[in-house]
Design a protein around this motif. Structure first.
Motif, PDB file in Angstrom:
ATOM      1  N   GLY A  64      -8.663   8.733  -1.883  1.00 10.17           N
ATOM      2  CA  GLY A  64      -8.870   7.308  -2.105  1.00 10.17           C
ATOM      3  C   GLY A  64      -8.256   6.392  -1.070  1.00 10.17           C
ATOM      4  N   CYS A  65      -8.037   6.880   0.150  1.00  7.82           N
ATOM      5  CA  CYS A  65      -7.519   6.009   1.218  1.00  7.82           C
ATOM      6  C   CYS A  65      -8.569   4.951   1.557  1.00  7.82           C
ATOM      7  CB  CYS A  65      -7.182   6.827   2.463  1.00  7.82           C
ATOM      8  SG  CYS A  65      -5.795   7.969   2.237  1.00  7.82           S
ATOM      9  N   GLU A  66      -8.202   3.695   1.486  1.00 14.76           N
ATOM     10  CA  GLU A  66      -9.155   2.622   1.747  1.00 14.76           C
ATOM     11  C   GLU A  66      -9.242   2.268   3.225  1.00 14.76           C
ATOM     12  OE1 GLU A  66      -8.572  -0.729  -0.771  1.00 14.76           O
ATOM     13  OE2 GLU A  66      -8.478   0.465  -2.603  1.00 14.76           O
ATOM     14  N   TYR A  67      -8.196   2.588   3.969  1.00 19.46           N
ATOM     15  CA  TYR A  67      -8.161   2.338   5.408  1.00 19.46           C
ATOM     16  C   TYR A  67      -7.595   3.575   6.109  1.00 19.46           C
ATOM     17  CZ  TYR A  67      -8.534  -2.605   4.006  1.00 19.46           C
ATOM     18  OH  TYR A  67      -8.936  -3.794   3.452  1.00 19.46           O
ATOM     19  N   THR A  68      -7.847   3.681   7.403  1.00 20.40           N
ATOM     20  CA  THR A  68      -7.291   4.793   8.164  1.00 20.40           C
ATOM     21  C   THR A  68      -5.776   4.768   8.138  1.00 20.40           C
ATOM     22  OG1 THR A  68      -9.215   4.673   9.634  1.00 20.40           O
ATOM     23  CG2 THR A  68      -7.373   6.007  10.381  1.00 20.40           C
ATOM     24  N   LYS A  69      -5.188   3.580   8.150  1.00 16.02           N
ATOM     25  CA  LYS A  69      -3.723   3.461   8.150  1.00 16.02           C
ATOM     26  C   LYS A  69      -3.097   4.049   6.882  1.00 16.02           C
ATOM     27  CE  LYS A  69      -3.654  -1.217   6.188  1.00 16.02           C
ATOM     28  NZ  LYS A  69      -3.268  -2.636   6.411  1.00 16.02           N
ATOM     29  N   ASP A  70      -3.867   4.150   5.797  1.00 11.58           N
ATOM     30  CA  ASP A  70      -3.343   4.711   4.551  1.00 11.58           C
ATOM     31  C   ASP A  70      -3.044   6.198   4.672  1.00 11.58           C
ATOM     32  OD1 ASP A  70      -3.660   2.213   3.465  1.00 11.58           O
ATOM     33  OD2 ASP A  70      -5.538   2.672   2.436  1.00 11.58           O
ATOM     34  N   ILE A  71      -3.626   6.852   5.681  1.00 12.99           N
ATOM     35  CA  ILE A  71      -3.423   8.287   5.861  1.00 12.99           C
ATOM     36  C   ILE A  71      -1.945   8.614   6.011  1.00 12.99           C
ATOM     37  CG2 ILE A  71      -3.754  10.189   7.510  1.00 12.99           C
ATOM     38  CD1 ILE A  71      -6.588   9.160   7.938  1.00 12.99           C
ATOM     39  N   TYR A 334     -14.430   4.832  -2.148  1.00  9.05           N
ATOM     40  CA  TYR A 334     -14.278   5.588  -0.903  1.00  9.05           C
ATOM     41  C   TYR A 334     -13.932   4.693   0.288  1.00  9.05           C
ATOM     42  CZ  TYR A 334     -16.628   9.348  -3.512  1.00  9.05           C
ATOM     43  OH  TYR A 334     -16.979  10.306  -4.433  1.00  9.05           O
ATOM     44  N   GLY A 335     -13.939   3.392   0.089  1.00 15.55           N
ATOM     45  CA  GLY A 335     -13.543   2.463   1.142  1.00 15.55           C
ATOM     46  C   GLY A 335     -14.515   2.333   2.286  1.00 15.55           C
ATOM     47  N   VAL A 336     -15.802   2.583   2.042  1.00 11.28           N
ATOM     48  CA  VAL A 336     -16.800   2.497   3.110  1.00 11.28           C
ATOM     49  C   VAL A 336     -16.947   1.073   3.642  1.00 11.28           C
ATOM     50  CG1 VAL A 336     -19.298   2.645   3.509  1.00 11.28           C
ATOM     51  CG2 VAL A 336     -18.096   4.551   2.461  1.00 11.28           C
ATOM     52  N   LYS A 337     -16.689   0.089   2.790  1.00 11.39           N
ATOM     53  CA  LYS A 337     -16.837  -1.301   3.245  1.00 11.39           C
ATOM     54  C   LYS A 337     -15.799  -1.661   4.303  1.00 11.39           C
ATOM     55  CE  LYS A 337     -13.990  -3.289  -0.457  1.00 11.39           C
ATOM     56  NZ  LYS A 337     -13.966  -4.226  -1.604  1.00 11.39           N
ATOM     57  N   ASN A 338     -14.711  -0.907   4.378  1.00 11.56           N
ATOM     58  CA  ASN A 338     -13.692  -1.123   5.395  1.00 11.56           C
ATOM     59  C   ASN A 338     -13.984  -0.198   6.574  1.00 11.56           C
ATOM     60  OD1 ASN A 338     -12.314  -2.836   3.511  1.00 11.56           O
ATOM     61  ND2 ASN A 338     -11.465  -1.008   2.562  1.00 11.56           N
TER      62      ASN A 338
END
Length: 430
Positions: A64-71, A334-338
């Protein structure tokens, strides 16, 4: 009240997301990762291989990471999950950014082939003896900056003048499986990908097509006379599609008395016109607007009246809400909008990883959560809530044990599913 004190000592107990470990284990069980062995990309590999970076994107979506930075924050503590994928730890966001920037058209073609192989081998809709309904639709993805490659102005609801992309998807709603997808600039009409998606669907569901059990459901964007003729020309294919022109429907309605309609809900009525050549049925639908105005549309279908009455056809067409619900999941869960990068093929690469992650979760639900309450849980609940259930890792000479404290209802339900006897690679204990 006793004062609370904080300390960093005795904090070496390793934990893991039980949800993530379960999904990765399941993926190994079905050979999900094997097709990725053929993936190639000209990119310097020092600590991580290209495929390990792709798996990191897959895992970030599952978590459920919304952005790459959430990794960095979400996957940082997941040492065991990384070990399962032959990594000491997951790469950080900068590594993933570099991968997405380097991907190209060849990368997208390779990922489409990997998806098709996995879909052919594991799809439950393909192997279902029952009729399969596939919806086709398009949804916009907004680009918030000026540097996005191939981003163009197009149709984005309530966002006039904005730039972005169009995501076209074929979706088997009852089985919640992504059949195929395409990404195009924002000014691309949905009909541009009609032939591609139609070809992909019919080539995957050959047996269903032969037995007349493949049904396509399409909205008005695909309902031109030319497209309807294409659908009619495919032997064995069943379809229901909304007509492209509302003006045609309104003109026909002038000759139909109100008493001829059949009411199907509080604000809609249907009337079936005389059948056209080749068994094509035409259903006139009348809608009552909130200001008392009447609007009209046409539904075209080659499904016989014996199998689908006029009223049933109206409700069956409205079942397209499954693909509309999927687009909401893709964007909000899935955070596709970001958009993860401003590079077109990097966005495309991420979308393919999202598609394969979604199908993997779907297959996990069908197989591993069968017979439990969690099988009925929505994707959002699994990705956003189950992913937060932690287990304690115990590494022993006999193997790895994950001890799961039953602290919530979701945790108890996940334990129930994971302790089924066919789970053998890891030992999950309460």
């Amino acid at each position: 009240m006793n004062r609370i004190t904080f300390s960093t000592s005795n904090c070496n107990k390793e934990t893991i997301s039980v949800w993530l470990a379960s999904i990765i284990q399941f993926a190994f069980d079905i050979g999900f990762f094997k097709p990725f062995e053929t993936f190639t990309l000209k990119m310097k590999e020092v600590r991580y291989t290209v495929t390990q970076k792709l798996f990191t994107i897959l895992v970030s979506i599952i978590m459920g990471c919304e952005y790459t930075k959430d990794i960095n924050e979400v996957l940082g503590p997941e040492s065991l999950a990384a070990n399962m994928l032959s990594m000491e730890r997951f790469p950080d966001q900068s590594q993933i950014n570099r991968l997405l920037i380097r991907t190209d058209e060849g990368s997208v073609i390779q990922l489409r082939n990997i998806h098709n192989q996995l879909f052919t081998e594991h799809s439950h809709s393909i192997h279902s003896p029952e009729p399969v309904v596939v919806d086709i639709d398009q949804s916009g993805l907004l680009a918030s900056g000026k540097t996005y490659e191939f981003a163009n102005k197009g149709y984005f609801p309530n966002k006039t003048g904005k730039k972005g992309y169009q995501l076209s998807v074929a979706f088997a709603g009852e089985h919640s499986e992504i059949v195929d997808l395409y990404l195009d600039p924002g000014n691309t009409h949905c009909q541009y990908r009609f032939d591609d998606l139609l070809s992909s669907i019919t080539s995957k569901y050959i047996e269903h097509l032969k037995s007349g059990k493949l049904i396509l459901r399409l909205d008005s964007g695909y309902g031109s006379a030319e497209n309807i003729e294409k659908l009619k020309s495919i032997k064995g294919l069943k379809f229901i599609v909304k007509g492209y022109s509302t003006k045609t429907a309104a003109n026909i309605a002038k000759s139909v008395p109100l008493s001829a309609y059949t009411q199907v809900n509080d604000g809609a009525w249907v009337y079936e016109l005389p059948q056209l050549k080749g068994g094509l049925r035409v259903i006139l639908v009348q809608f009552l607007g909130k200001y008392g105005d009447l609007t009209y549309t046409l539904l075209y279908t080659n499904i016989s009246k014996e199998k689908l009455s006029t009223v049933e056809a109206f409700h069956f067409y409205n079942g397209r809400q499954t693909i509309e619900a999927f687009f909401k999941i893709a964007k909000n869960t899935y955070g596709v909008k970001n958009l993860r990068t401003s590079k077109f093929y990097g966005i495309y690469t991420f979308l393919w990883m999202m598609a394969m992650a979604h199908n993997l979760i779907t297959w996990f639900k069908v197989i591993k959560l069968d017979g439990t309450e969690l099988k009925k849980a929505g994707i959002k609940t699994l990705v956003k809530k189950c992913s937060r259930i932690r287990g304690f890792v115990e590494r022993t000479l006999e193997g790895i044990r994950v001890v799961i404290p039953p602290l919530s209802k979701l945790a108890r339900l996940l334990i129930e599913a994971l302790l089924k006897p066919d789970y053998v690679q890891l030992s999950f204990l309460i």
